[in-house]
Structure formats: structure tokens, C-alpha cells
Design a protein around this motif. Structure first.
Motif, PDB file in Angstrom:
ATOM      1  N   ILE A   4     -10.950  47.265  10.979  1.00  0.00           N
ATOM      2  CA  ILE A   4     -10.996  47.131  12.433  1.00  0.00           C
ATOM      3  C   ILE A   4     -12.258  47.807  12.943  1.00  0.00           C
ATOM      4  O   ILE A   4     -12.481  48.985  12.687  1.00  0.00           O
ATOM      5  N   ARG A   5     -13.049  47.060  13.644  1.00  0.00           N
ATOM      6  CA  ARG A   5     -14.287  47.588  14.221  1.00  0.00           C
ATOM      7  C   ARG A   5     -13.996  48.125  15.614  1.00  0.00           C
ATOM      8  O   ARG A   5     -13.394  47.441  16.440  1.00  0.00           O
ATOM      9  N   VAL A   6     -14.410  49.332  15.884  1.00  0.00           N
ATOM     10  CA  VAL A   6     -14.193  49.961  17.182  1.00  0.00           C
ATOM     11  C   VAL A   6     -15.544  50.172  17.843  1.00  0.00           C
ATOM     12  O   VAL A   6     -16.470  50.687  17.219  1.00  0.00           O
ATOM     13  N   GLU A   7     -15.649  49.727  19.100  1.00  0.00           N
ATOM     14  CA  GLU A   7     -16.881  49.910  19.858  1.00  0.00           C
ATOM     15  C   GLU A   7     -16.535  50.399  21.255  1.00  0.00           C
ATOM     16  O   GLU A   7     -15.456  50.128  21.766  1.00  0.00           O
ATOM     17  N   ARG A   8     -17.481  51.100  21.866  1.00  0.00           N
ATOM     18  CA  ARG A   8     -17.309  51.510  23.252  1.00  0.00           C
ATOM     19  C   ARG A   8     -17.398  50.263  24.119  1.00  0.00           C
ATOM     20  O   ARG A   8     -18.233  49.387  23.885  1.00  0.00           O
ATOM     21  N   LEU A   9     -16.552  50.180  25.130  1.00  0.00           N
ATOM     22  CA  LEU A   9     -16.501  48.998  25.982  1.00  0.00           C
ATOM     23  C   LEU A   9     -17.849  48.699  26.623  1.00  0.00           C
ATOM     24  O   LEU A   9     -18.300  47.551  26.654  1.00  0.00           O
ATOM     25  N   GLU A  10     -18.541  49.735  27.104  1.00  0.00           N
ATOM     26  CA  GLU A  10     -19.824  49.471  27.767  1.00  0.00           C
ATOM     27  C   GLU A  10     -20.891  48.949  26.812  1.00  0.00           C
ATOM     28  O   GLU A  10     -21.883  48.381  27.241  1.00  0.00           O
ATOM     29  N   SER A  11     -20.673  49.092  25.506  1.00  0.00           N
ATOM     30  CA  SER A  11     -21.655  48.560  24.552  1.00  0.00           C
ATOM     31  C   SER A  11     -21.525  47.048  24.365  1.00  0.00           C
ATOM     32  O   SER A  11     -22.448  46.418  23.861  1.00  0.00           O
ATOM     33  N   VAL A  12     -20.413  46.467  24.784  1.00  0.00           N
ATOM     34  CA  VAL A  12     -20.230  45.020  24.624  1.00  0.00           C
ATOM     35  C   VAL A  12     -20.299  44.264  25.948  1.00  0.00           C
ATOM     36  O   VAL A  12     -20.321  43.044  25.957  1.00  0.00           O
ATOM     37  N   LEU A  13     -20.372  44.988  27.070  1.00  0.00           N
ATOM     38  CA  LEU A  13     -20.480  44.335  28.370  1.00  0.00           C
ATOM     39  C   LEU A  13     -21.946  44.148  28.741  1.00  0.00           C
ATOM     40  O   LEU A  13     -22.798  44.950  28.378  1.00  0.00           O
ATOM     41  N   LYS A  14     -22.221  43.098  29.486  1.00  0.00           N
ATOM     42  CA  LYS A  14     -23.592  42.827  29.921  1.00  0.00           C
ATOM     43  C   LYS A  14     -23.974  43.792  31.046  1.00  0.00           C
ATOM     44  O   LYS A  14     -23.116  44.220  31.822  1.00  0.00           O
ATOM     45  N   PRO A  15     -25.257  44.112  31.172  1.00  0.00           N
ATOM     46  CA  PRO A  15     -25.703  44.977  32.269  1.00  0.00           C
ATOM     47  C   PRO A  15     -25.297  44.395  33.622  1.00  0.00           C
ATOM     48  O   PRO A  15     -25.293  43.180  33.819  1.00  0.00           O
TER      49      PRO A  15
END
Length: 83
Positions: A4-15
């Protein structure tokens, strides 16, 4: 076994993103989520919906959830009444 890959939400949202509603359902880990959120990300969230269950919060050392939400600039409502 799963990876399972975990990422911070703001790293996958567009500016320039704007989140109208965020649902937190993390069984007592709400304070940890808010700790990682920070003011910059919190300012993009208009509303957060969550269930406050003291039993789960206290089990994870989260005793000041409402204060943490207010410090991030959120207003707390129970029904339609601000508390």
C-alpha cells in the motif's frame, strides 16, 4: 500480502485546489491527521465532517481535538449550532 502506497493528500492534488468537504473517519487518529495538515492545507478545506468518539480519541492521546480544529481556523458545529 499487499503493498500500500501512502502519500500526503496535498502531494496528489493540483495547485489551486479547493476542497468543499473532507470526511475524516480514522477512529481516534484525528489529531494525527490534523498535525500533518498544517495551516496552508487547512485553508483549502471549507468543511470537515467527523464523528467525535472520546473513547477512541483518548486511546490515541487525542484529548484536544476541537481546540486543534479551531487553531487551524475551523468553526465547530453540532447540528446547526456553533459550539
Amino acid at each position: 500480502k499487499f503493498n500500500i502506497r501512502v502519500e500526503r493528500l496535498e502531494s496528489v492534488l493540483k495547485p489551486g485546489y479547493n476542497i468543499a468537504l473532507m470526511k475524516l473517519d480514522v477512529s481516534g487518529f484525528e489529531c494525527e491527521i490534523l498535525k500533518g495538515m498544517g495551516h496552508a492545507f487547512a485553508s483549502t478545506v471549507q468543511h470537515i465532517h467527523f464523528d467525535k468518539t472520546d473513547k477512541f480519541l483518548h486511546a490515541h492521546g487525542c484529548t484536544n481535538l476541537l481546540l486543534k480544529l479551531r487553531e487551524l481556523g475551523f468553526h465547530i458545529y453540532e447540528g446547526t449550532k456553533e459550539i
